[in-house]
Write a protein that holds these residues in place. Structure first.
Motif, PDB file in Angstrom:
ATOM      1  N   SER A 129     -27.966  64.240 -52.072  1.00 15.90           N
ATOM      2  CA  SER A 129     -27.678  62.812 -51.959  1.00 15.90           C
ATOM      3  C   SER A 129     -27.388  62.527 -50.483  1.00 15.90           C
ATOM      4  N   LYS A 130     -26.881  61.334 -50.214  1.00 16.86           N
ATOM      5  CA  LYS A 130     -26.595  60.943 -48.829  1.00 16.86           C
ATOM      6  C   LYS A 130     -25.576  61.876 -48.172  1.00 16.86           C
ATOM      7  N   THR A 131     -24.593  62.337 -48.925  1.00 19.49           N
ATOM      8  CA  THR A 131     -23.519  63.137 -48.336  1.00 19.49           C
ATOM      9  C   THR A 131     -23.489  64.584 -48.819  1.00 19.49           C
ATOM     10  N   LYS A 132     -24.224  64.930 -49.863  1.00 16.65           N
ATOM     11  CA  LYS A 132     -24.144  66.279 -50.437  1.00 16.65           C
ATOM     12  C   LYS A 132     -25.247  67.185 -49.902  1.00 16.65           C
ATOM     13  N   ARG A 133     -24.833  68.255 -49.198  1.00 16.40           N
ATOM     14  CA  ARG A 133     -25.770  69.263 -48.715  1.00 16.40           C
ATOM     15  C   ARG A 133     -25.324  70.661 -49.116  1.00 16.40           C
ATOM     16  N   TRP A 134     -24.396  70.761 -50.043  1.00 13.37           N
ATOM     17  CA  TRP A 134     -23.838  72.028 -50.499  1.00 13.37           C
ATOM     18  C   TRP A 134     -23.838  72.054 -52.021  1.00 13.37           C
ATOM     19  N   GLU A 135     -23.891  73.268 -52.596  1.00 16.94           N
ATOM     20  CA  GLU A 135     -23.793  73.420 -54.043  1.00 16.94           C
ATOM     21  C   GLU A 135     -22.805  74.547 -54.340  1.00 16.94           C
ATOM     22  N   VAL A 136     -22.161  74.452 -55.507  1.00 14.77           N
ATOM     23  CA  VAL A 136     -21.164  75.457 -55.886  1.00 14.77           C
ATOM     24  C   VAL A 136     -21.886  76.713 -56.346  1.00 14.77           C
ATOM     25  N   LEU A 137     -21.480  77.855 -55.797  1.00 15.55           N
ATOM     26  CA  LEU A 137     -22.036  79.128 -56.225  1.00 15.55           C
ATOM     27  C   LEU A 137     -21.310  79.641 -57.454  1.00 15.55           C
ATOM     28  N   SER A 138     -20.011  79.855 -57.314  1.00 14.28           N
ATOM     29  CA  SER A 138     -19.217  80.414 -58.390  1.00 14.28           C
ATOM     30  C   SER A 138     -17.747  80.278 -58.031  1.00 14.28           C
ATOM     31  N   PRO A 139     -16.879  80.519 -58.997  1.00 10.64           N
ATOM     32  CA  PRO A 139     -15.458  80.568 -58.622  1.00 10.64           C
ATOM     33  C   PRO A 139     -15.232  81.740 -57.682  1.00 10.64           C
ATOM     34  N   GLN A 140     -14.300  81.581 -56.777  1.00 10.39           N
ATOM     35  CA  GLN A 140     -14.006  82.612 -55.790  1.00 10.39           C
ATOM     36  C   GLN A 140     -13.233  83.735 -56.471  1.00 10.39           C
ATOM     37  N   ALA A 141     -13.643  84.964 -56.257  1.00 10.40           N
ATOM     38  CA  ALA A 141     -12.909  86.115 -56.798  1.00 10.40           C
ATOM     39  C   ALA A 141     -11.614  86.287 -56.022  1.00 10.40           C
ATOM     40  N   ARG A 165     -16.659  79.043 -54.057  1.00  4.88           N
ATOM     41  CA  ARG A 165     -17.582  79.388 -52.981  1.00  4.88           C
ATOM     42  C   ARG A 165     -18.725  78.391 -53.034  1.00  4.88           C
ATOM     43  N   ILE A 166     -19.124  77.860 -51.864  1.00  2.38           N
ATOM     44  CA  ILE A 166     -20.220  76.892 -51.803  1.00  2.38           C
ATOM     45  C   ILE A 166     -21.311  77.421 -50.879  1.00  2.38           C
ATOM     46  N   GLN A 167     -22.546  76.987 -51.141  1.00  3.92           N
ATOM     47  CA  GLN A 167     -23.700  77.453 -50.373  1.00  3.92           C
ATOM     48  C   GLN A 167     -24.528  76.266 -49.943  1.00  3.92           C
ATOM     49  N   GLU A 168     -25.117  76.370 -48.750  1.00  2.00           N
ATOM     50  CA  GLU A 168     -26.008  75.333 -48.241  1.00  2.00           C
ATOM     51  C   GLU A 168     -27.191  75.152 -49.183  1.00  2.00           C
TER      52      GLU A 168
END
Length: 79
Positions: A66-78, A58-61
């Motif tokens: 960086s130039k291309t990264k606007r998302w971060e990993v929240l956690s593994p998907q259940a 799961r990723i969150q805004e």
């Protein structure tokens, strides 16, 4: 404004602290009434290089990392 959360599958983990996530969305075509699958790739920040190809995540805004990264990993998907 709440941050969007998406879920997808990791397709690449070759860059340091970065993964590429393939997100699929399904919707009904307005005229043909047929279910359509569309995919899009997002680059997400993975601080500890914890995720590998094939993992469901799961990723969150977030603010631009960086130039291309606007998302971060929240956690593994259940599952």
């Amino acid at each position: 404004m709440p941050k969007r959360i998406l879920q997808g599958v990791v397709t690449s983990d070759k860059n340091d602290q970065t993964i590429t996530v393939l997100v699929e969305r399904r919707f009904t075509h307005p005229v043909l009434k047929k279910t359509i699958r569309k995919t899009k790739k997002y680059r997400a920040h993975d601080e500890g290089n914890a995720f590998k190809v094939g993992d469901a995540v799961r990723i969150q805004e977030c603010a631009p990392k960086s130039k291309t990264k606007r998302w971060e990993v929240l956690s593994p998907q259940a599952e």
